[in-house]
Design a protein around this motif. Sequence first.
Motif, PDB file in Angstrom:
ATOM      1  N   THR A 132       0.837  -1.190   0.000  1.00  0.00           N
ATOM      2  CA  THR A 132       0.000   0.000   0.000  1.00  0.00           C
ATOM      3  C   THR A 132       0.875   1.244   0.000  1.00  0.00           C
TER       4      THR A 132
ATOM      5  N   ARG B  53       2.254   4.632   1.280  1.00  0.00           N
ATOM      6  CA  ARG B  53       2.395   5.284   2.583  1.00  0.00           C
ATOM      7  C   ARG B  53       1.746   6.657   2.538  1.00  0.00           C
ATOM      8  N   ASP B  54       1.084   7.021   3.636  1.00  0.00           N
ATOM      9  CA  ASP B  54       0.468   8.337   3.781  1.00  0.00           C
ATOM     10  C   ASP B  54       1.492   9.252   4.447  1.00  0.00           C
TER      11      ASP B  54
ATOM     12  N   ARG C  28       1.465   8.566   8.420  1.00  0.00           N
ATOM     13  CA  ARG C  28       0.230   8.266   9.147  1.00  0.00           C
ATOM     14  C   ARG C  28      -0.093   6.787   8.973  1.00  0.00           C
ATOM     15  N   SER C  29      -0.514   6.151  10.093  1.00  0.00           N
ATOM     16  CA  SER C  29      -0.915   4.749  10.019  1.00  0.00           C
ATOM     17  C   SER C  29      -1.769   4.403  11.226  1.00  0.00           C
ATOM     18  N   ASN C  30      -2.963   3.869  10.961  1.00  0.00           N
ATOM     19  CA  ASN C  30      -3.840   3.342  12.015  1.00  0.00           C
ATOM     20  C   ASN C  30      -4.071   4.320  13.165  1.00  0.00           C
ATOM     21  N   GLY C  31      -4.325   5.578  12.851  1.00  0.00           N
ATOM     22  CA  GLY C  31      -4.642   6.561  13.884  1.00  0.00           C
ATOM     23  C   GLY C  31      -3.440   7.191  14.549  1.00  0.00           C
TER      24      GLY C  31
ATOM     25  N   ARG D  87      -0.879  10.813  18.181  1.00  0.00           N
ATOM     26  CA  ARG D  87      -2.208  10.469  17.679  1.00  0.00           C
ATOM     27  C   ARG D  87      -2.515  11.406  16.515  1.00  0.00           C
ATOM     28  N   THR D  88      -3.196  10.896  15.531  1.00  0.00           N
ATOM     29  CA  THR D  88      -3.678  11.801  14.489  1.00  0.00           C
ATOM     30  C   THR D  88      -5.049  12.303  14.923  1.00  0.00           C
TER      31      THR D  88
ATOM     32  N   GLY E  99      -7.569   9.876  14.881  1.00  0.00           N
ATOM     33  CA  GLY E  99      -7.316   8.740  15.753  1.00  0.00           C
ATOM     34  C   GLY E  99      -7.421   9.072  17.222  1.00  0.00           C
TER      35      GLY E  99
END
Length: 133
Positions: A2, A4-5, A26-29, A128-129, A132
């Motif tokens: 995938t 990457r953000d 960014r990944s999973n919050g 944390r984003t 998230g």
Amino acid sequence: MTQRDVVFPPTRRALYERNRYSPAVRSNGFLFISGQVGTTEDGSPEPLLENQVRQAFHNLNAILQEAGGSFDDVVDVTLFIVDPASKFDTIWNIALAEFWGDAPHPTVTAVGVTWLYGFDFEIKVIARTPEGA
């Protein structure tokens, strides 16, 4: 794989592209931010420890803001310090007084290192984003 953000601060993209790494992903919050040192815009080090620390935090803040966050979103911190016995108090006093503020603070791990590519201090964080939080 995938895509990457990746989060780039607005004025330093060329520096990261030249050095071939992402400033943050960014990944999973969560936002995983690469280690930040006290560089000027061209990548050279700030000569004084106090200025390196402040600039590293300003560079970190630029990434957090670009991702829609702030220092309040930081949950985990790793500090890398050349000669921590003589520099930790200076670094930590600046961090608390000027950037973290009052408790509760994020978790912190401080690691003494022998070399940081000419720098005295590096800070790496996980935040944390906003989505998230």
